[in-house]
Design a protein around this motif. Sequence first.
Motif, PDB file in Angstrom:
ATOM      1  N   ASN A  51     -27.213   5.582   2.904  1.00  0.00           N
ATOM      2  CA  ASN A  51     -27.631   4.189   2.685  1.00  0.00           C
ATOM      3  C   ASN A  51     -26.846   3.541   1.556  1.00  0.00           C
ATOM      4  OD1 ASN A  51     -29.627   4.349   4.652  1.00  0.00           O
ATOM      5  ND2 ASN A  51     -31.034   5.316   3.216  1.00  0.00           N
ATOM      6  N   SER A  52     -26.441   4.342   0.577  1.00  0.00           N
ATOM      7  CA  SER A  52     -25.633   3.821  -0.522  1.00  0.00           C
ATOM      8  C   SER A  52     -24.838   4.999  -1.092  1.00  0.00           C
ATOM      9  CB  SER A  52     -26.520   3.210  -1.613  1.00  0.00           C
ATOM     10  OG  SER A  52     -27.321   4.224  -2.178  1.00  0.00           O
ATOM     11  N   ILE A  53     -23.758   4.677  -1.786  1.00  0.00           N
ATOM     12  CA  ILE A  53     -22.914   5.738  -2.365  1.00  0.00           C
ATOM     13  C   ILE A  53     -22.653   5.393  -3.827  1.00  0.00           C
ATOM     14  CG2 ILE A  53     -20.714   6.992  -2.175  1.00  0.00           C
ATOM     15  CD1 ILE A  53     -20.521   5.783   0.722  1.00  0.00           C
ATOM     16  N   VAL A  54     -22.917   6.356  -4.698  1.00  0.00           N
ATOM     17  CA  VAL A  54     -22.538   6.172  -6.106  1.00  0.00           C
ATOM     18  C   VAL A  54     -21.706   7.376  -6.542  1.00  0.00           C
ATOM     19  CG1 VAL A  54     -24.480   4.733  -6.858  1.00  0.00           C
ATOM     20  CG2 VAL A  54     -24.727   7.221  -6.884  1.00  0.00           C
ATOM     21  N   ARG A  55     -20.722   7.099  -7.383  1.00  0.00           N
ATOM     22  CA  ARG A  55     -19.954   8.206  -7.969  1.00  0.00           C
ATOM     23  C   ARG A  55     -20.520   8.476  -9.352  1.00  0.00           C
ATOM     24  NH1 ARG A  55     -13.442   8.390  -8.679  1.00  0.00           N
ATOM     25  NH2 ARG A  55     -13.794   6.342  -9.587  1.00  0.00           N
ATOM     26  N   ILE A  56     -20.730   9.764  -9.637  1.00  0.00           N
ATOM     27  CA  ILE A  56     -21.304  10.123 -10.940  1.00  0.00           C
ATOM     28  C   ILE A  56     -20.481  11.247 -11.576  1.00  0.00           C
ATOM     29  CG2 ILE A  56     -23.664   9.425 -10.356  1.00  0.00           C
ATOM     30  CD1 ILE A  56     -24.339  12.255  -9.689  1.00  0.00           C
ATOM     31  N   PRO A  57     -20.489  11.352 -12.886  1.00  0.00           N
ATOM     32  CA  PRO A  57     -19.771  12.469 -13.525  1.00  0.00           C
ATOM     33  C   PRO A  57     -20.390  13.794 -13.079  1.00  0.00           C
ATOM     34  CG  PRO A  57     -20.396  10.800 -15.142  1.00  0.00           C
ATOM     35  CD  PRO A  57     -21.099  10.444 -13.874  1.00  0.00           C
ATOM     36  N   CYS A  58     -19.542  14.776 -12.846  1.00  0.00           N
ATOM     37  CA  CYS A  58     -19.998  16.067 -12.318  1.00  0.00           C
ATOM     38  C   CYS A  58     -20.779  16.850 -13.380  1.00  0.00           C
ATOM     39  CB  CYS A  58     -18.779  16.870 -11.866  1.00  0.00           C
ATOM     40  SG  CYS A  58     -19.218  18.526 -11.356  1.00  0.00           S
ATOM     41  N   LEU A  59     -22.026  17.168 -13.035  1.00  0.00           N
ATOM     42  CA  LEU A  59     -22.872  17.910 -13.975  1.00  0.00           C
ATOM     43  C   LEU A  59     -22.409  19.354 -14.120  1.00  0.00           C
ATOM     44  CD1 LEU A  59     -26.228  16.381 -12.826  1.00  0.00           C
ATOM     45  CD2 LEU A  59     -25.242  16.153 -15.103  1.00  0.00           C
ATOM     46  N   LEU A  81     -15.067  13.022 -12.495  1.00  0.00           N
ATOM     47  CA  LEU A  81     -15.732  12.187 -11.485  1.00  0.00           C
ATOM     48  C   LEU A  81     -15.573  12.790 -10.086  1.00  0.00           C
ATOM     49  CD1 LEU A  81     -14.641   8.730 -12.919  1.00  0.00           C
ATOM     50  CD2 LEU A  81     -16.874   9.832 -13.123  1.00  0.00           C
ATOM     51  N   TYR A  82     -16.250  13.888  -9.850  1.00  0.00           N
ATOM     52  CA  TYR A  82     -16.096  14.591  -8.568  1.00  0.00           C
ATOM     53  C   TYR A  82     -17.371  14.581  -7.728  1.00  0.00           C
ATOM     54  CZ  TYR A  82     -12.057  16.524 -11.033  1.00  0.00           C
ATOM     55  OH  TYR A  82     -10.892  16.664 -11.734  1.00  0.00           O
ATOM     56  N   CYS A  83     -18.457  14.003  -8.237  1.00  0.00           N
ATOM     57  CA  CYS A  83     -19.738  14.070  -7.520  1.00  0.00           C
ATOM     58  C   CYS A  83     -20.157  12.692  -7.015  1.00  0.00           C
ATOM     59  CB  CYS A  83     -20.825  14.599  -8.440  1.00  0.00           C
ATOM     60  SG  CYS A  83     -20.609  16.317  -8.809  1.00  0.00           S
ATOM     61  N   PHE A  84     -20.827  12.701  -5.876  1.00  0.00           N
ATOM     62  CA  PHE A  84     -21.246  11.455  -5.240  1.00  0.00           C
ATOM     63  C   PHE A  84     -22.718  11.558  -4.870  1.00  0.00           C
ATOM     64  CE2 PHE A  84     -16.810  11.923  -4.996  1.00  0.00           C
ATOM     65  CZ  PHE A  84     -16.268  10.657  -5.038  1.00  0.00           C
ATOM     66  N   ALA A 125     -15.036   5.584  -1.134  1.00  0.00           N
ATOM     67  CA  ALA A 125     -15.455   6.987  -1.325  1.00  0.00           C
ATOM     68  C   ALA A 125     -14.610   7.924  -0.471  1.00  0.00           C
ATOM     69  CB  ALA A 125     -16.933   7.135  -0.975  1.00  0.00           C
ATOM     70  N   LEU A 126     -14.300   7.497   0.745  1.00  0.00           N
ATOM     71  CA  LEU A 126     -13.492   8.361   1.629  1.00  0.00           C
ATOM     72  C   LEU A 126     -12.086   8.560   1.057  1.00  0.00           C
ATOM     73  CD1 LEU A 126     -13.341   9.953   4.255  1.00  0.00           C
ATOM     74  CD2 LEU A 126     -12.672   7.842   5.421  1.00  0.00           C
ATOM     75  N   GLN A 127     -11.506   7.476   0.561  1.00  0.00           N
ATOM     76  CA  GLN A 127     -10.154   7.572  -0.025  1.00  0.00           C
ATOM     77  C   GLN A 127     -10.156   8.551  -1.203  1.00  0.00           C
ATOM     78  OE1 GLN A 127      -7.425   6.791   1.219  1.00  0.00           O
ATOM     79  NE2 GLN A 127      -8.398   5.641   2.866  1.00  0.00           N
ATOM     80  N   ILE A 128     -11.195   8.473  -2.035  1.00  0.00           N
ATOM     81  CA  ILE A 128     -11.272   9.381  -3.191  1.00  0.00           C
ATOM     82  C   ILE A 128     -11.373  10.825  -2.698  1.00  0.00           C
ATOM     83  CG2 ILE A 128     -12.656  10.046  -5.197  1.00  0.00           C
ATOM     84  CD1 ILE A 128     -13.482   7.037  -5.378  1.00  0.00           C
ATOM     85  N   HIS A 129     -12.181  11.049  -1.663  1.00  0.00           N
ATOM     86  CA  HIS A 129     -12.302  12.417  -1.132  1.00  0.00           C
ATOM     87  C   HIS A 129     -10.961  12.917  -0.590  1.00  0.00           C
ATOM     88  CE1 HIS A 129     -16.630  11.960  -1.577  1.00  0.00           C
ATOM     89  NE2 HIS A 129     -16.691  13.267  -1.436  1.00  0.00           N
ATOM     90  N   ARG A 130     -10.232  12.013   0.036  1.00  0.00           N
ATOM     91  CA  ARG A 130      -8.913  12.438   0.570  1.00  0.00           C
ATOM     92  C   ARG A 130      -7.994  12.843  -0.572  1.00  0.00           C
ATOM     93  NH1 ARG A 130      -8.980   8.189   5.244  1.00  0.00           N
ATOM     94  NH2 ARG A 130      -9.744   9.536   6.910  1.00  0.00           N
ATOM     95  N   SER A 131      -8.043  12.079  -1.662  1.00  0.00           N
ATOM     96  CA  SER A 131      -7.142  12.438  -2.765  1.00  0.00           C
ATOM     97  C   SER A 131      -7.613  13.720  -3.456  1.00  0.00           C
ATOM     98  CB  SER A 131      -6.960  11.276  -3.745  1.00  0.00           C
ATOM     99  OG  SER A 131      -8.127  11.088  -4.462  1.00  0.00           O
ATOM    100  N   LEU A 132      -8.937  13.950  -3.517  1.00  0.00           N
ATOM    101  CA  LEU A 132      -9.425  15.202  -4.119  1.00  0.00           C
ATOM    102  C   LEU A 132      -9.068  16.394  -3.236  1.00  0.00           C
ATOM    103  CD1 LEU A 132     -12.908  14.000  -5.436  1.00  0.00           C
ATOM    104  CD2 LEU A 132     -10.832  14.415  -6.749  1.00  0.00           C
ATOM    105  N   GLU A 133      -9.058  16.162  -1.922  1.00  0.00           N
ATOM    106  CA  GLU A 133      -8.670  17.228  -0.989  1.00  0.00           C
ATOM    107  C   GLU A 133      -7.229  17.673  -1.258  1.00  0.00           C
ATOM    108  OE1 GLU A 133     -10.265  17.925   2.540  1.00  0.00           O
ATOM    109  OE2 GLU A 133      -8.463  18.056   3.752  1.00  0.00           O
TER     110      GLU A 133
END
Length: 281
Positions: free
Chosen positions: A98-106, A118-121, A158-166
């Motif tokens: 329903n919504s997507i937020v990026r958060i700092p990885c705990l 910033l790897y967590c969503f 969010a998808l673009q960020i995931h592609r770059s993290l991949e």
Amino acid sequence: MCRFCHAHGDGKRWYLQAANYAEDLLNDLERRRYINEFIHWLGHLQLSSLENELKPAVGAPSWLRQLIFSFYERRYRRDHFGQVVPIEEVDQVLRLANSIVRIPCLCRKATTGKTDALYCFGLGLDPEKLLDVKQSFLETFRPGPDVKFFERLTHEEALQIHRSLEKKGLIHTIWTFKTPFIGGLCNCDRADCLAMVSYRYDLKLFFRSEFVAVVEPEHCIGCRACLGSCQFGAIGFSVAEQRAFIDPFRCYGCGICRVPCESEAIHLMPRSDHPIAARLW
Ligand code: SF4
Ligand code: SF4
């Protein structure tokens, strides 16, 4: 299919079912309180404290270790369990949220002290709702998550960020908050993710993906570019045949090994169709 597909997906992939992202589930006060508690607890955890917690079990006789770990695993399956998902399905997962937020990885905060990884969503995690769970006198003293760090993103961003993290070799995983609600999508690394650290100790807090990787011998040119890419140590190289191979017992089906292979010799096949991997989770 993993056991969550049977329990929460009606025999289909459980993480592709809209019902498991529903706002109704998040509206459950107990779940929202759990998410707040979880974020608070994890934010204060140090890698050494996790290792100290696991160490007595790791050093115990194998029957006792299995007993302790199966207790942990049952608890995490109920509250906060994950599964590896390849990038193709990250796209579908992001569409369902329903919504997507990026958060700092705990995890990275706990293991490296870094607060800007910033790897967590968060999926469907409305920041205002998360704060609104005070039900008792004691809870008024417990601060909620620091939502000023929540960055709202569109599906495409969010998808673009995931592609770059991949491309950096990070593994995509989805996570429940009080199963079956899916509230998290992470990008994990063997070095500094708590779930991966637990995996090193043989405590399994996430399922393998619904896929397994295979090398197509006729396309593999033996360049070895894929050899260092697997976080699970599943890729080997046959000197005799001058080609790579994948150990299905170790493969988690993340698909990351496809990135460095310019010959496109590695593909993911459904785990259920693989003669060995079909029963490995
Ligand atoms: S072999 Fe490839 S798909 Fe399997 S776990 Fe390793 S990187 Fe992931
Ligand atoms: S990167 Fe591709 S072509 Fe090169 S060894 Fe690995 S599978 Fe073969």
